[in-house]
Design a protein around this motif. Structure first.
Motif, mmCIF file in Angstrom:
data_model
loop_
_atom_site.group_PDB
_atom_site.id
_atom_site.type_symbol
_atom_site.label_atom_id
_atom_site.label_comp_id
_atom_site.label_asym_id
_atom_site.label_seq_id
_atom_site.Cartn_x
_atom_site.Cartn_y
_atom_site.Cartn_z
ATOM 1 N N ALA A 194 60.758 -4.191 -5.255
ATOM 2 C CA ALA A 194 61.873 -4.883 -4.605
ATOM 3 C C ALA A 194 62.928 -3.904 -4.118
ATOM 4 C CB ALA A 194 62.495 -5.884 -5.574
ATOM 5 N N SER A 195 63.282 -2.945 -4.969
ATOM 6 C CA SER A 195 64.358 -2.037 -4.562
ATOM 7 C C SER A 195 63.896 -1.155 -3.413
ATOM 8 C CB SER A 195 64.837 -1.200 -5.739
ATOM 9 O OG SER A 195 63.787 -0.425 -6.238
ATOM 10 N N GLU A 196 62.611 -0.838 -3.380
ATOM 11 C CA GLU A 196 62.114 -0.023 -2.261
ATOM 12 C C GLU A 196 62.112 -0.819 -0.968
ATOM 13 O OE1 GLU A 196 59.172 2.853 -4.838
ATOM 14 O OE2 GLU A 196 58.327 1.410 -3.439
ATOM 15 N N ILE A 197 61.685 -2.073 -1.052
ATOM 16 C CA ILE A 197 61.658 -2.894 0.158
ATOM 17 C C ILE A 197 63.071 -3.053 0.707
ATOM 18 C CG2 ILE A 197 61.300 -5.244 1.010
ATOM 19 C CD1 ILE A 197 58.885 -5.470 -0.709
ATOM 20 N N LEU A 198 64.022 -3.260 -0.182
ATOM 21 C CA LEU A 198 65.359 -3.604 0.278
ATOM 22 C C LEU A 198 66.134 -2.442 0.849
ATOM 23 C CD1 LEU A 198 66.803 -6.243 -2.079
ATOM 24 C CD2 LEU A 198 66.412 -6.356 0.362
ATOM 25 N N SER A 199 66.174 -1.353 0.120
ATOM 26 C CA SER A 199 67.124 -0.360 0.599
ATOM 27 C C SER A 199 66.522 1.022 0.738
ATOM 28 C CB SER A 199 68.317 -0.311 -0.330
ATOM 29 O OG SER A 199 67.887 -0.511 -1.635
ATOM 30 N N GLY A 200 65.186 1.078 0.765
ATOM 31 C CA GLY A 200 64.574 2.364 1.004
ATOM 32 C C GLY A 200 64.932 3.392 -0.044
ATOM 33 N N PHE A 201 65.069 2.951 -1.304
ATOM 34 C CA PHE A 201 65.242 3.925 -2.364
ATOM 35 C C PHE A 201 63.946 4.709 -2.471
ATOM 36 C CE2 PHE A 201 68.202 0.966 -4.921
ATOM 37 C CZ PHE A 201 69.221 1.250 -4.038
ATOM 38 N N GLY A 202 64.038 6.017 -2.514
ATOM 39 C CA GLY A 202 62.851 6.828 -2.704
ATOM 40 C C GLY A 202 61.834 6.597 -1.599
ATOM 41 N N GLU A 203 60.560 6.745 -1.958
ATOM 42 C CA GLU A 203 59.492 6.520 -0.988
ATOM 43 C C GLU A 203 58.355 5.924 -1.797
ATOM 44 O OE1 GLU A 203 57.766 10.728 -0.851
ATOM 45 O OE2 GLU A 203 59.539 10.547 -2.106
ATOM 46 N N GLY A 204 57.707 4.913 -1.281
ATOM 47 C CA GLY A 204 56.643 4.355 -2.110
ATOM 48 C C GLY A 204 56.019 3.121 -1.515
ATOM 49 N N LEU A 205 55.349 2.385 -2.380
ATOM 50 C CA LEU A 205 54.595 1.205 -1.970
ATOM 51 C C LEU A 205 55.495 0.196 -1.262
ATOM 52 C CD1 LEU A 205 51.850 -0.105 -2.103
ATOM 53 C CD2 LEU A 205 52.421 -0.992 -4.351
ATOM 54 N N GLY A 206 56.685 -0.028 -1.820
ATOM 55 C CA GLY A 206 57.616 -0.974 -1.211
ATOM 56 C C GLY A 206 58.021 -0.555 0.185
ATOM 57 N N ILE A 207 58.241 0.748 0.362
ATOM 58 C CA ILE A 207 58.599 1.274 1.683
ATOM 59 C C ILE A 207 57.456 1.012 2.658
ATOM 60 C CG2 ILE A 207 59.235 3.348 2.949
ATOM 61 C CD1 ILE A 207 61.266 3.090 0.972
ATOM 62 N N PHE A 208 56.235 1.262 2.190
ATOM 63 C CA PHE A 208 55.064 1.021 3.041
ATOM 64 C C PHE A 208 55.042 -0.430 3.496
ATOM 65 C CE2 PHE A 208 50.699 -0.532 3.356
ATOM 66 C CZ PHE A 208 50.200 0.303 4.327
ATOM 67 N N ILE A 209 55.263 -1.355 2.557
ATOM 68 C CA ILE A 209 55.235 -2.779 2.898
ATOM 69 C C ILE A 209 56.357 -3.119 3.870
ATOM 70 C CG2 ILE A 209 55.549 -5.089 1.937
ATOM 71 C CD1 ILE A 209 54.096 -4.160 -0.556
ATOM 72 N N ALA A 210 57.552 -2.604 3.599
ATOM 73 C CA ALA A 210 58.691 -2.918 4.466
ATOM 74 C C ALA A 210 58.470 -2.385 5.873
ATOM 75 C CB ALA A 210 59.962 -2.336 3.871
ATOM 76 N N GLN A 211 57.866 -1.198 5.986
ATOM 77 C CA GLN A 211 57.645 -0.634 7.315
ATOM 78 C C GLN A 211 56.521 -1.347 8.053
ATOM 79 O OE1 GLN A 211 57.120 3.482 6.485
ATOM 80 N NE2 GLN A 211 59.313 3.931 6.597
ATOM 81 N N ALA A 212 55.492 -1.753 7.292
ATOM 82 C CA ALA A 212 54.365 -2.433 7.921
ATOM 83 C C ALA A 212 54.815 -3.752 8.548
ATOM 84 C CB ALA A 212 53.261 -2.689 6.894
ATOM 85 N N GLU A 213 55.827 -4.351 7.925
ATOM 86 C CA GLU A 213 56.323 -5.647 8.388
ATOM 87 C C GLU A 213 56.774 -5.584 9.841
ATOM 88 O OE1 GLU A 213 60.127 -8.409 7.290
ATOM 89 O OE2 GLU A 213 59.631 -6.685 6.054
ATOM 90 N N THR A 214 57.387 -4.453 10.227
ATOM 91 C CA THR A 214 57.934 -4.359 11.578
ATOM 92 C C THR A 214 56.899 -3.854 12.581
ATOM 93 O OG1 THR A 214 58.728 -2.170 10.993
ATOM 94 C CG2 THR A 214 60.290 -3.986 10.791
ATOM 95 N N ALA A 215 55.782 -3.300 12.115
ATOM 96 C CA ALA A 215 54.802 -2.722 13.016
ATOM 97 C C ALA A 215 53.953 -3.814 13.667
ATOM 98 C CB ALA A 215 53.900 -1.757 12.249
ATOM 99 N N THR A 216 53.253 -3.469 14.743
ATOM 100 C CA THR A 216 52.304 -4.404 15.320
ATOM 101 C C THR A 216 51.131 -4.534 14.363
ATOM 102 O OG1 THR A 216 51.375 -2.519 16.475
ATOM 103 C CG2 THR A 216 52.804 -3.975 17.760
ATOM 104 N N ASP A 217 50.531 -5.718 14.357
ATOM 105 C CA ASP A 217 49.421 -5.955 13.436
ATOM 106 C C ASP A 217 49.879 -5.745 12.000
ATOM 107 O OD1 ASP A 217 46.941 -6.868 13.168
ATOM 108 O OD2 ASP A 217 45.901 -4.971 13.507
#
Lengths: 270, 325
Positions: A194-217
């Protein structure tokens, strides 16, 4: 029903669920970009296992998870032992605890990011705060559960407070603490993602999910990330359950009357 | 006197703070399984006993009822003292990051609770932030509770169905709920449907799994009696399965409630949401308005406490304190 039959049915159920997702997606009720077929998601998830950058991210998430959980245990176990052995202290601090606990820890993300910035330490702090409570409560309950006869016997033989704690109370409480750690592990994973998805703390699985959300496909990648998150959760839980059973065999093999009060206080994620 | 009846006599304060948590443990009881299978296989006939055990554990608190008032007083005075200490420390230090609690409370009052009497003292800001949040949470939680109980009991009544669904359920439960929210964002876009869906979808699993376990643990002997008495299916469900599953259903509901609160805040924290307590938090964060951040946190803490207390009251009403099903 035998164990084997249960296993077969379980596999069948998994295959059925998988097939249902696949058919719904392929039949075209919903847009393909909204709900990609299950097979595509699975292929993508498997392919991610070969992606070094993604694995580094998962490693970073797991590091933060482990650090936060370790920090929580380092605080909660001694504190729980203190609260459990000094009844007055427990009664006194309970009100404070009761007001802190229902606070959803996700809500602390804005405050912590103002205080600490978006660093790994902010993520670890949040994880530690959230996973503190199950370990703390289980320690206190475990202490209340220890055999009073054994304690009294030791006291009668002239052992001091500390000796009773080390010889009877701590071993008796250990299975409860372990159960608390297992529950905390799930909470910590929730907070890490959750904290990674929300505010980009660190780098990790949550960041991957949050970034994938905005990408095509994107949904396919998001779902592949979710598959990874779920697998991590299952593996962590499995490992901890296995470790508990190995370490505290006696707590699980006790006679039924005793086993009913075996370790396993549940604590809602906060 | 049995442990349960004594438990019923206990000071309400104690059963609030202790009873529920132990029940939660008893209900999910993963560890009581000798063959080591997961929560799904929790002991079938012994299930009814699991509620008795936590009650017995509380004996050290009930053994001295006369002194029950002393801890209560102590508890509140220590809380007050802690707040006073915080107040003094915050004033002395004067840090922007840690405002004194009185200022936070006054700020919260100005923001949300200084409205006119006919609006129950709620200000416009409160109506715009607190009510939508609570509404979404109520909708999501209700959906999860109804669907989870219904599906769980359906699945739990047949051993086959249970074995069929168990692995999928366990996987769904292991997924950290926030990971799924981006999927809902893609499907529903931002707004109330997305938020309600993500709350409901995350909160449904604990109720579902617990209801299934509860329905499974119905005493086989009683089921046989019901068969002899020729009770119909609905009668059996209403008089037998539901009452015996109720403690576990409530254990699931409690977990779901705190998950709904988490997901409510989480879905509002995401960039793109327009109102709610979570939005207030992020908004205040971007403006570095720490006083509002602290006020919102306080509000959420109080809300969480109230919601939990409310659910416990309903539970006590339906099940009775420590009643063994």
């Amino acid at each position: 029903m035998t164990r084997r039959q249960e296993l077969v049915l379980g596999v069948l159920g998994t295959v059925l669920a998988f097939g249902a997702c696949e058919t719904v997606a392929r039949a075209g009720f919903v847009r393909r970009s909204y709900l990609p077929p299950a097979s595509e998601v699975l292929v993508r998830a498997v392919r991610l296992a070969g992606d070094g950058a993604f694995l580094d991210g998962v490693g970073a998430t797991l590091r933060a998870w482990a650090l936060g959980l370790a920090l929580a245990c380092a605080i909660a176990v001694p504190l729980g032992l203190l609260l459990g052995t000094v009844p007055g202290l427990d009664a006194a601090l309970r009100a404070i605890v009761e007001f802190l606990r229902p606070l959803p820890s996700v809500a602390l993300i804005p405050l912590v990011s103002l205080l600490l910035g978006s660093s790994t330490s902010a993520e670890v702090t949040l994880i530690a705060y959230a996973s503190l409570w199950p370990v703390l409560f289980n320690t206190v309950y475990g202490l209340a559960e220890t055999d009073p006869l054994a304690k009294d016997t030791l006291r009668a033989f002239g052992f001091g407070r500390l000796a009773v704690l080390l010889r009877v109370e701590l071993p008796g409480t250990a299975p409860f603490i372990a159960a608390g750690v297992r529950i905390s592990a799930a909470v910590a994973l929730i907070l890490a993602v959750a904290s990674e998805i929300l505010s980009g703390f660190g780098e990790g699985l949550g960041i991957f999910i949050a970034q994938a959300e905005t990408a095509t496909d994107g949904t396919r990648d998001v779902l592949a990330g979710v598959v990874w998150a779920g697998t991590l959760g299952l593996v962590i839980n499995g490992v901890l359950v296995g470790a508990e059973r190995r370490l505290f065999r006696w707590a699980h093999e006790a006679p039924p009357a005793r086993r009913q009060s075996g370790p396993g206080r549940q604590e809602a994620p906060t | 006197m049995t442990a349960d009846r004594r438990r019923a006599r206990r000071a309400p304060e104690d059963s609030r703070t202790r009873g529920p948590r132990t029940a939660e443990g008893a209900a999910t009881g993963r560890d009581r399984v000798p063959d080591g299978s997961r929560s799904g296989q929790a002991g079938t006939p012994g299930g009814s006993r699991t509620r008795r055990a936590p009650a017995a554990r509380d004996s050290r608190f009930r053994s001295r009822p006369a002194r029950a008032a002393v801890p209560l007083l102590l508890r509140w005075s220590v809380l007050l003292a802690a707040v006073a200490g915080w107040e003094a420390a915050a004033r002395a230090h004067g840090s922007v990051y840690f405002p004194p609690p009185l200022r936070i409370a006054r700020h919260a009052h100005d923001l949300w609770f200084s409205g006119p009497l006919d609006h129950l003292f709620l200000t416009g800001a409160a109506v715009d932030t607190i009510l939508p949040s609570l509404g979404r949470m109520a909708a999501g939680f209700t959906l999860a509770a109804v669907a989870g109980t219904a599906l769980g009991i359906t699945v739990g009544r047949s051993r086959r169905a249970y074995a069929l669904c168990n692995p999928v359920l366990q996987f769904a439960r292991a997924v950290p709920p926030p990971a799924l929210v981006p999927v809902f964002v893609v499907v529903f876009d931002f707004g109330t449907p997305m938020q309600v869906a993500s709350i409901a979808f995350s909160a449904v699993w604990p109720v579902l799994v617990n209801s299934a376990e509860g329905a499974r643990a119905t005493d086989p002997l009683r089921l046989e009696v019901a068969a002899v008495l020729r009770l119909t299916g609905p009668e059996r469900l209403w008089f037998l399965v539901l009452p015996s599953a109720l403690p576990r259903i409530f254990a699931g509901l409690r977990l779901s409630l705190s998950l709904s609160l988490i997901l409510m805040v989480f879905s509002e924290l995401l960039p793109g949401s327009a109102d709610g307590i979570g939005f207030t938090l992020t908004d205040a964060q971007t403006r570095s308005d720490l006083l509002t951040v602290w006020s919102a946190l306080m509000l959420l803490g109080v809300l969480g406490h109230l919601l939990n207390t409310g659910l416990l009251a309903v539970e006590r009403r339906l099940i009775g304190p420590g009643r063994v099903s």
